[in-house]
Scaffold this active site. Structure first.
Site, PDB file in Angstrom:
ATOM      1  CE  LYS A 111      -2.416   8.396 -12.928  1.00 33.94           C
ATOM      2  NZ  LYS A 111      -1.928   7.442 -11.978  1.00 33.94           N
ATOM      3  CE  LYS A 194       0.915   2.610  -5.859  1.00 35.31           C
ATOM      4  NZ  LYS A 194       0.100   3.755  -5.595  1.00 35.31           N
ATOM      5  CE  LYS A 197      -8.040  -0.918  -9.670  1.00 36.24           C
ATOM      6  NZ  LYS A 197      -8.110   0.062  -9.033  1.00 36.24           N
TER       7      LYS A 197
HETATM    8  P1  TYM Z   1      -6.619   5.301  -4.428  1.00 30.99           P
HETATM    9  O1  TYM Z   1      -8.008   5.114  -4.901  1.00 30.99           O
HETATM   10  O2  TYM Z   1      -5.507   5.058  -5.372  1.00 30.99           O
HETATM   11  O3  TYM Z   1      -6.358   4.379  -3.168  1.00 30.99           O
HETATM   12  C1  TYM Z   1      -7.267   4.390  -2.076  1.00 30.99           C
HETATM   13  C2  TYM Z   1      -6.526   4.247  -0.776  1.00 30.99           C
HETATM   14  O4  TYM Z   1      -5.803   3.008  -0.755  1.00 30.99           O
HETATM   15  C3  TYM Z   1      -4.444   3.260  -0.433  1.00 30.99           C
HETATM   16  N1  TYM Z   1      -3.594   2.286  -1.133  1.00 30.99           N
HETATM   17  C4  TYM Z   1      -2.606   1.598  -0.530  1.00 30.99           C
HETATM   18  N2  TYM Z   1      -2.162   1.598   0.735  1.00 30.99           N
HETATM   19  C5  TYM Z   1      -1.151   0.765   1.035  1.00 30.99           C
HETATM   20  N3  TYM Z   1      -0.569  -0.080   0.137  1.00 30.99           N
HETATM   21  C6  TYM Z   1      -0.977  -0.112  -1.142  1.00 30.99           C
HETATM   22  N4  TYM Z   1      -0.413  -0.961  -2.003  1.00 30.99           N
HETATM   23  C7  TYM Z   1      -2.033   0.754  -1.533  1.00 30.99           C
HETATM   24  N5  TYM Z   1      -2.697   0.995  -2.700  1.00 30.99           N
HETATM   25  C8  TYM Z   1      -3.633   1.927  -2.432  1.00 30.99           C
HETATM   26  C9  TYM Z   1      -4.172   4.678  -0.890  1.00 30.99           C
HETATM   27  O5  TYM Z   1      -3.078   5.233  -0.211  1.00 30.99           O
HETATM   28  C10 TYM Z   1      -5.483   5.359  -0.556  1.00 30.99           C
HETATM   29  O6  TYM Z   1      -5.515   5.748   0.803  1.00 30.99           O
HETATM   30  N6  TYM Z   1      -6.304  10.239  -4.458  1.00 30.99           N
HETATM   31  C11 TYM Z   1      -6.806   9.108  -3.711  1.00 30.99           C
HETATM   32  C12 TYM Z   1      -8.308   9.164  -3.456  1.00 30.99           C
HETATM   33  C13 TYM Z   1      -8.750  10.427  -2.829  1.00 30.99           C
HETATM   34  C14 TYM Z   1      -8.582  10.801  -1.471  1.00 30.99           C
HETATM   35  C15 TYM Z   1      -9.145  12.086  -1.355  1.00 30.99           C
HETATM   36  C16 TYM Z   1      -8.026  10.169  -0.365  1.00 30.99           C
HETATM   37  C17 TYM Z   1      -9.368  11.444  -3.461  1.00 30.99           C
HETATM   38  N7  TYM Z   1      -9.631  12.459  -2.577  1.00 30.99           N
HETATM   39  C18 TYM Z   1      -9.164  12.782  -0.130  1.00 30.99           C
HETATM   40  C19 TYM Z   1      -8.042  10.848   0.855  1.00 30.99           C
HETATM   41  C20 TYM Z   1      -8.622  12.123   0.957  1.00 30.99           C
HETATM   42  C21 TYM Z   1      -6.486   7.865  -4.493  1.00 30.99           C
HETATM   43  O7  TYM Z   1      -6.373   7.893  -5.689  1.00 30.99           O
HETATM   44  O8  TYM Z   1      -6.470   6.727  -3.762  1.00 30.99           O
END
Ligand code: TYM
Length: 333
Positions: A111, A194, A197
């Site tokens: 970031k 990966k 968006k």
């Molecule tokens: P976020 O919102 O970016 O993504 C949500 C979930 O989707 C998975 N993900 C992917 N998995 C495989 N391939 C990809 N290309 C891909 N893009 C996204 C992410 O690994 C995630 O599991 N910080 C987290 C949200 C969060 C969270 C938590 C998750 C906040 N508190 C507590 C688990 C437990 C996040 O930004 O995910």
């Protein structure tokens, strides 16, 4: 019964990466575990959404959770901000989180590089808020994609540190989880790492995409000049295409095209993309239709969110109450 916690940030429509990295596991786990699935709206504030977008994005994730198959009777489906005890826990955990380790986290460094104009303290302590989400239900397992692995290691560290400091075994050390055993990373369509968006939206297939959009995106997905001989390793572009096949197509289909690659055949990419479009459309279509229906049903959505908030509160408020007790807060009245 083992407890499961996970969440997704409401920053737009969910894509196949979110589905196969996280949501698919949520759906399977709700039959065998005690599950808490939330919409990480506090987390999304790091990028400063305007109020109308924030609400719309939260609604979209709620709808997509349900459309994909989450059952509000089986799991607690809730908004992170409907469990404000999360914020208190975040404050308490922050006292044992150190600057050095937070600055070293890969997502923070990323970031700092990509949005130098908005390096806020929320970004720095993002992993602590995640730990609060998870530890507030004392989770055993956390279904996430590969990109969240480091955050889970930090959560375990905070759990361990708290237990050590207060000579207790109060917190379980939670582990990242995927049914396929290995955490997954779904690749993007434009060949750059990966699926996520992007500004153009051409890197991701969304659960709400219609047939035409899916067709357009897969047609535009990068390929190479064709196999350069027999039994050569996949090029990165073709590896990406096969990774998408693995998500939505049958073994026979995959083997059919693999054979063409291994035989070094020419001119079959058109047929391959056509098949991938067909299989992708059959996967996404039913979900998209449910998204459209559920989006109109505000009454049902509000019922689901209220029920989820109640369930989350029952578990989360109790954890924070006990945590306060362990720390030594005592009431004078
Ligand atoms: P976020 O919102 O970016 O993504 C949500 C979930 O989707 C998975 N993900 C992917 N998995 C495989 N391939 C990809 N290309 C891909 N893009 C996204 C992410 O690994 C995630 O599991 N910080 C987290 C949200 C969060 C969270 C938590 C998750 C906040 N508190 C507590 C688990 C437990 C996040 O930004 O995910």
């Amino acid at each position: 019964m083992e407890r499961v916690v996970s969440g997704i940030r409401p920053t737009g429509n969910l894509h196949l990466g979110n589905y196969f990295g996280a949501l698919q596991n949520f759906i399977k786990m709700q039959n065998t575990h005690s599950c808490y699935f939330f919409i990480a709206d506090y987390h999304s504030l790091t990028t400063h959404p305007n109020p109308a977008d924030l609400h719309q994005n939260v609604k979209q994730v709620l709808v997509e959770y349900l459309a994909a198959g989450l059952d509000p009777e089986k799991s607690a489906i809730y908004l992170q901000s409907d469990l404000p005890e999360t914020a208190e826990m975040y404050l308490l955990l922050n006292m044992n989180a150190y600057m050095g380790e937070l600055e070293r986290s890969a997502s923070f460094k990323d970031k700092v590089r990509t949005q130098p104009e908005n390096v806020n303290a929320g970004l720095l302590t993002y992993p602590v808020l995640m730990a609060a989400d998870i530890l507030i239900h004392n989770a055993h397992k956390v279904p996430v994609g590969k990109d969240q692995e480091q955050h889970l290691e930090m959560t375990r560290e905070y759990a361990r540190r708290f237990n050590k400091m207060y000579h207790t075994d109060f917190f379980t050390e939670p582990t990242a989880f995927n049914f396929g055993e290995k955490l997954v990373k779904v690749p993007g369509l434009d060949g750059t790492g990966k699926m996520s968006k992007s500004d153009t939206g051409m890197n991701a297939i969304f659960l709400c995409d219609d047939d035409k959009q899916i067709e357009k995106k897969i047609k535009a997905a990068k390929t190479d000049l064709g196999p350069q001989g027999e039994n050569t390793p996949f090029s990165p572009e073709i590896e990406n295409i096969f990774a998408l096949f693995e998500l939505v197509s049958s073994k026979e289909t995959i083997n059919y095209f693999k054979l063409k690659w291994n035989n070094g055949e020419e001119k079959w990419y058109g047929e391959m993309k056509k098949q991938l479009i067909t299989d992708m459309v059959s996967f996404v279509n039913p979900i998209r239709q449910r998204i459209q229906e559920l989006s109109k049903d505000s009454e049902y959505l509000s019922k689901v969110a209220r029920l989820g908030a109640e369930k989350a509160h029952e578990s989360g408020a109790e954890t924070v109450r006990k945590m306060r007790e362990i720390i030594g807060f005592k009431k004078f009245y």
